[in-house]
Design a protein around this motif. Structure first.
Motif, PDB file in Angstrom:
ATOM      1  N   ASP A  25      20.263 -26.089 -21.446  1.00  0.00           N
ATOM      2  CA  ASP A  25      20.889 -25.347 -20.352  1.00  0.00           C
ATOM      3  C   ASP A  25      22.096 -26.077 -19.768  1.00  0.00           C
ATOM      4  OD1 ASP A  25      18.962 -23.235 -20.395  1.00  0.00           O
ATOM      5  OD2 ASP A  25      17.548 -24.580 -19.401  1.00  0.00           O
ATOM      6  N   LEU A  26      22.593 -27.083 -20.493  1.00  0.00           N
ATOM      7  CA  LEU A  26      23.710 -27.889 -20.003  1.00  0.00           C
ATOM      8  C   LEU A  26      24.946 -27.704 -20.873  1.00  0.00           C
ATOM      9  CD1 LEU A  26      21.766 -31.223 -19.351  1.00  0.00           C
ATOM     10  CD2 LEU A  26      22.386 -29.484 -17.667  1.00  0.00           C
ATOM     11  N   ALA A  27      26.108 -27.892 -20.260  1.00  0.00           N
ATOM     12  CA  ALA A  27      27.373 -27.859 -20.991  1.00  0.00           C
ATOM     13  C   ALA A  27      28.137 -29.141 -20.688  1.00  0.00           C
ATOM     14  CB  ALA A  27      28.197 -26.642 -20.586  1.00  0.00           C
ATOM     15  N   VAL A  28      28.854 -29.631 -21.693  1.00  0.00           N
ATOM     16  CA  VAL A  28      29.596 -30.887 -21.561  1.00  0.00           C
ATOM     17  C   VAL A  28      31.067 -30.646 -21.871  1.00  0.00           C
ATOM     18  CG1 VAL A  28      29.854 -33.251 -22.409  1.00  0.00           C
ATOM     19  CG2 VAL A  28      27.575 -32.217 -22.277  1.00  0.00           C
ATOM     20  N   SER A  29      31.938 -31.138 -21.018  1.00  0.00           N
ATOM     21  CA  SER A  29      33.373 -31.132 -21.309  1.00  0.00           C
ATOM     22  C   SER A  29      33.913 -32.528 -21.027  1.00  0.00           C
ATOM     23  CB  SER A  29      34.110 -30.087 -20.465  1.00  0.00           C
ATOM     24  OG  SER A  29      33.993 -30.371 -19.087  1.00  0.00           O
ATOM     25  N   VAL A  30      34.952 -32.915 -21.763  1.00  0.00           N
ATOM     26  CA  VAL A  30      35.521 -34.258 -21.616  1.00  0.00           C
ATOM     27  C   VAL A  30      37.041 -34.164 -21.582  1.00  0.00           C
ATOM     28  CG1 VAL A  30      35.660 -36.585 -22.574  1.00  0.00           C
ATOM     29  CG2 VAL A  30      33.581 -35.234 -22.911  1.00  0.00           C
ATOM     30  N   ARG A  31      37.630 -34.824 -20.608  1.00  0.00           N
ATOM     31  CA  ARG A  31      39.084 -34.896 -20.520  1.00  0.00           C
ATOM     32  C   ARG A  31      39.482 -36.303 -20.106  1.00  0.00           C
ATOM     33  NH1 ARG A  31      43.163 -31.070 -16.865  1.00  0.00           N
ATOM     34  NH2 ARG A  31      45.112 -32.012 -17.605  1.00  0.00           N
ATOM     35  N   GLU A  32      40.255 -36.956 -20.954  1.00  0.00           N
ATOM     36  CA  GLU A  32      40.702 -38.329 -20.713  1.00  0.00           C
ATOM     37  C   GLU A  32      39.521 -39.248 -20.416  1.00  0.00           C
ATOM     38  OE1 GLU A  32      43.693 -38.157 -17.702  1.00  0.00           O
ATOM     39  OE2 GLU A  32      45.146 -37.137 -18.996  1.00  0.00           O
ATOM     40  N   LYS A  33      38.457 -39.074 -21.208  1.00  0.00           N
ATOM     41  CA  LYS A  33      37.243 -39.899 -21.174  1.00  0.00           C
ATOM     42  C   LYS A  33      36.367 -39.664 -19.936  1.00  0.00           C
ATOM     43  CE  LYS A  33      39.431 -43.558 -23.922  1.00  0.00           C
ATOM     44  NZ  LYS A  33      38.935 -42.992 -25.183  1.00  0.00           N
ATOM     45  N   ILE A  34      36.734 -38.686 -19.102  1.00  0.00           N
ATOM     46  CA  ILE A  34      35.910 -38.314 -17.954  1.00  0.00           C
ATOM     47  C   ILE A  34      35.026 -37.136 -18.360  1.00  0.00           C
ATOM     48  CG2 ILE A  34      35.857 -37.537 -15.564  1.00  0.00           C
ATOM     49  CD1 ILE A  34      36.974 -40.338 -15.924  1.00  0.00           C
ATOM     50  N   VAL A  35      33.723 -37.312 -18.244  1.00  0.00           N
ATOM     51  CA  VAL A  35      32.752 -36.298 -18.655  1.00  0.00           C
ATOM     52  C   VAL A  35      32.382 -35.412 -17.467  1.00  0.00           C
ATOM     53  CG1 VAL A  35      30.410 -35.910 -19.522  1.00  0.00           C
ATOM     54  CG2 VAL A  35      31.793 -37.782 -20.443  1.00  0.00           C
ATOM     55  N   THR A  36      32.423 -34.096 -17.678  1.00  0.00           N
ATOM     56  CA  THR A  36      31.946 -33.148 -16.670  1.00  0.00           C
ATOM     57  C   THR A  36      30.709 -32.445 -17.206  1.00  0.00           C
ATOM     58  OG1 THR A  36      34.178 -32.771 -15.797  1.00  0.00           O
ATOM     59  CG2 THR A  36      32.501 -31.116 -15.294  1.00  0.00           C
ATOM     60  N   LEU A  37      29.629 -32.518 -16.442  1.00  0.00           N
ATOM     61  CA  LEU A  37      28.375 -31.870 -16.804  1.00  0.00           C
ATOM     62  C   LEU A  37      28.201 -30.619 -15.954  1.00  0.00           C
ATOM     63  CD1 LEU A  37      26.088 -35.044 -16.805  1.00  0.00           C
ATOM     64  CD2 LEU A  37      27.183 -33.980 -18.781  1.00  0.00           C
ATOM     65  N   SER A  38      27.852 -29.504 -16.590  1.00  0.00           N
ATOM     66  CA  SER A  38      27.600 -28.263 -15.865  1.00  0.00           C
ATOM     67  C   SER A  38      26.360 -27.594 -16.445  1.00  0.00           C
ATOM     68  CB  SER A  38      28.815 -27.332 -15.945  1.00  0.00           C
ATOM     69  OG  SER A  38      29.147 -27.060 -17.297  1.00  0.00           O
ATOM     70  N   GLY A  39      25.956 -26.483 -15.821  1.00  0.00           N
ATOM     71  CA  GLY A  39      24.728 -25.817 -16.236  1.00  0.00           C
ATOM     72  C   GLY A  39      23.672 -25.955 -15.159  1.00  0.00           C
ATOM     73  N   PHE A  40      22.402 -25.935 -15.549  1.00  0.00           N
ATOM     74  CA  PHE A  40      21.348 -26.054 -14.543  1.00  0.00           C
ATOM     75  C   PHE A  40      20.129 -26.784 -15.097  1.00  0.00           C
ATOM     76  CE2 PHE A  40      20.303 -22.156 -16.777  1.00  0.00           C
ATOM     77  CZ  PHE A  40      18.916 -22.195 -16.877  1.00  0.00           C
ATOM     78  N   VAL A  41      19.362 -27.363 -14.177  1.00  0.00           N
ATOM     79  CA  VAL A  41      18.080 -28.002 -14.483  1.00  0.00           C
ATOM     80  C   VAL A  41      17.073 -27.520 -13.445  1.00  0.00           C
ATOM     81  CG1 VAL A  41      19.047 -30.061 -15.593  1.00  0.00           C
ATOM     82  CG2 VAL A  41      18.743 -30.012 -13.107  1.00  0.00           C
ATOM     83  N   HIS A  42      15.809 -27.899 -13.619  1.00  0.00           N
ATOM     84  CA  HIS A  42      14.762 -27.375 -12.744  1.00  0.00           C
ATOM     85  C   HIS A  42      14.263 -28.379 -11.704  1.00  0.00           C
ATOM     86  CE1 HIS A  42      14.603 -23.650 -14.924  1.00  0.00           C
ATOM     87  NE2 HIS A  42      14.417 -24.282 -16.066  1.00  0.00           N
ATOM     88  N   SER A  43      14.899 -29.552 -11.626  1.00  0.00           N
ATOM     89  CA  SER A  43      14.523 -30.512 -10.583  1.00  0.00           C
ATOM     90  C   SER A  43      15.690 -31.457 -10.333  1.00  0.00           C
ATOM     91  CB  SER A  43      13.285 -31.323 -10.987  1.00  0.00           C
ATOM     92  OG  SER A  43      13.603 -32.253 -12.014  1.00  0.00           O
ATOM     93  N   TYR A  44      15.690 -32.058  -9.145  1.00  0.00           N
ATOM     94  CA  TYR A  44      16.735 -33.024  -8.818  1.00  0.00           C
ATOM     95  C   TYR A  44      16.613 -34.264  -9.699  1.00  0.00           C
ATOM     96  CZ  TYR A  44      19.650 -36.251  -6.178  1.00  0.00           C
ATOM     97  OH  TYR A  44      20.611 -37.167  -5.823  1.00  0.00           O
ATOM     98  N   ASP A  45      15.384 -34.632 -10.036  1.00  0.00           N
ATOM     99  CA  ASP A  45      15.164 -35.780 -10.907  1.00  0.00           C
ATOM    100  C   ASP A  45      15.845 -35.572 -12.258  1.00  0.00           C
ATOM    101  OD1 ASP A  45      13.847 -38.348 -11.488  1.00  0.00           O
ATOM    102  OD2 ASP A  45      12.680 -37.183 -12.920  1.00  0.00           O
ATOM    103  N   GLN A  46      15.758 -34.354 -12.804  1.00  0.00           N
ATOM    104  CA  GLN A  46      16.427 -34.059 -14.071  1.00  0.00           C
ATOM    105  C   GLN A  46      17.941 -34.172 -13.930  1.00  0.00           C
ATOM    106  OE1 GLN A  46      14.790 -30.135 -15.063  1.00  0.00           O
ATOM    107  NE2 GLN A  46      13.759 -31.044 -16.825  1.00  0.00           N
ATOM    108  N   LYS A  47      18.476 -33.742 -12.802  1.00  0.00           N
ATOM    109  CA  LYS A  47      19.921 -33.825 -12.580  1.00  0.00           C
ATOM    110  C   LYS A  47      20.392 -35.275 -12.627  1.00  0.00           C
ATOM    111  CE  LYS A  47      23.641 -32.647  -9.367  1.00  0.00           C
ATOM    112  NZ  LYS A  47      24.080 -31.793  -8.245  1.00  0.00           N
ATOM    113  N   VAL A  48      19.640 -36.162 -12.001  1.00  0.00           N
ATOM    114  CA  VAL A  48      19.989 -37.584 -12.008  1.00  0.00           C
ATOM    115  C   VAL A  48      19.858 -38.164 -13.416  1.00  0.00           C
ATOM    116  CG1 VAL A  48      19.353 -39.865 -11.131  1.00  0.00           C
ATOM    117  CG2 VAL A  48      19.344 -37.890  -9.600  1.00  0.00           C
ATOM    118  N   ARG A  49      18.817 -37.750 -14.133  1.00  0.00           N
ATOM    119  CA  ARG A  49      18.582 -38.274 -15.484  1.00  0.00           C
ATOM    120  C   ARG A  49      19.696 -37.891 -16.450  1.00  0.00           C
ATOM    121  NH1 ARG A  49      13.284 -35.825 -17.125  1.00  0.00           N
ATOM    122  NH2 ARG A  49      13.858 -36.697 -19.150  1.00  0.00           N
TER     123      ARG A  49
END
Length: 220
Positions: A25-49
């Motif tokens: 459920d996640l998407a990854v994009s990279v620009r100039e070595k900076i990673v952007t994570l988007s999408g969704f998870v089911h807990s805050y712990d997963q977001k941190v992980r």
């Protein structure tokens, strides 16, 4: 030299490796070595992980975590979340839990108060992550250290020499009051995080200024 496309592929593979089902459920994009994570998870712990997993990938210079937390099941009352957070805090920090205040608003937890060492501040926030119903944590706990700057500097340098993935020879440490300044060069984002973490672990540190630059060229 790793390209943005290479880094994107490696981050996606690392997310699958470390988070398994959450990665779909996640998407990854990279620009100039900076990673952007988007999408969704089911807990805050997963977001941190997922953020931590991306940070560990070689070539990553930074991570923007735009992942949304969509809680599964019926929403919990803030009062119930607060009670569970308080219990978790006492379990993790029995000696200093009384100095920390917990405020919950629509699943968003705010921590306030004072502790002596940063590991207590980190543990307090970590204890909140796995509580069901928590959507995010704002850590406003203040540090009030009582250690001489020279002792702080000496202990941090010694820690760098002990840690396998930190090249102490290329990092300069300066301590002024409770503020530690890190200057120099590291070879990856993970090494930079490890160095900053080691600095925060020293007694007496209330603030870390990270001026470390990342050199991803091959080590001779």
């Amino acid at each position: 030299m790793l390209t943005d496309s290479d880094i994107k592929k490696h981050v996606e593979q690392q997310l699958i490796w470390e988070t398994d089902s959450a990665a779909k459920d996640l998407a990854v994009s990279v620009r100039e070595k900076i990673v952007t994570l988007s999408g969704f998870v089911h807990s805050y712990d997963q977001k941190v992980r997922v953020e931590n997993a991306a940070e560990r990938v070689v070539g990553v210079a930074g991570v923007a975590n735009d992942v949304e937390v969509r809680l599964a099941g019926d929403p919990r009352l803030d009062a119930d979340i607060a009670r569970d957070c308080a219990s978790a805090l006492v379990y993790q920090l029995p000696q200093s839990a009384a100095t920390i205040k917990i405020v919950v608003d629509h699943g968003l937890v705010k921590l306030e108060g004072q502790v002596e060492r940063n590991y207590q501040r980190v543990l307090a926030e970590k204890a909140m992550r796995s509580i069901r119903g928590v959507r995010g944590v704002a850590n406003h706990i203040e540090l009030h250290p009582t250690v001489e700057p020279k002792d702080v500097q000496r202990q941090i340098v010694a820690a760098f020499h002990r840690i396998a993935n930190v090249d102490a020879a290329h990092i300069k440490v300066e301590a002024v009051g409770g503020t530690v300044v890190l200057d120099g060069t590291v070879h990856s984002w993970a090494e930079r995080v490890a160095a900053e973490h080691a600095a925060w672990m020293a007694p007496g540190v209330s603030h870390v200024v990270d001026r470390l630059s990342i050199d991803t060229s091959p080590v001779p």
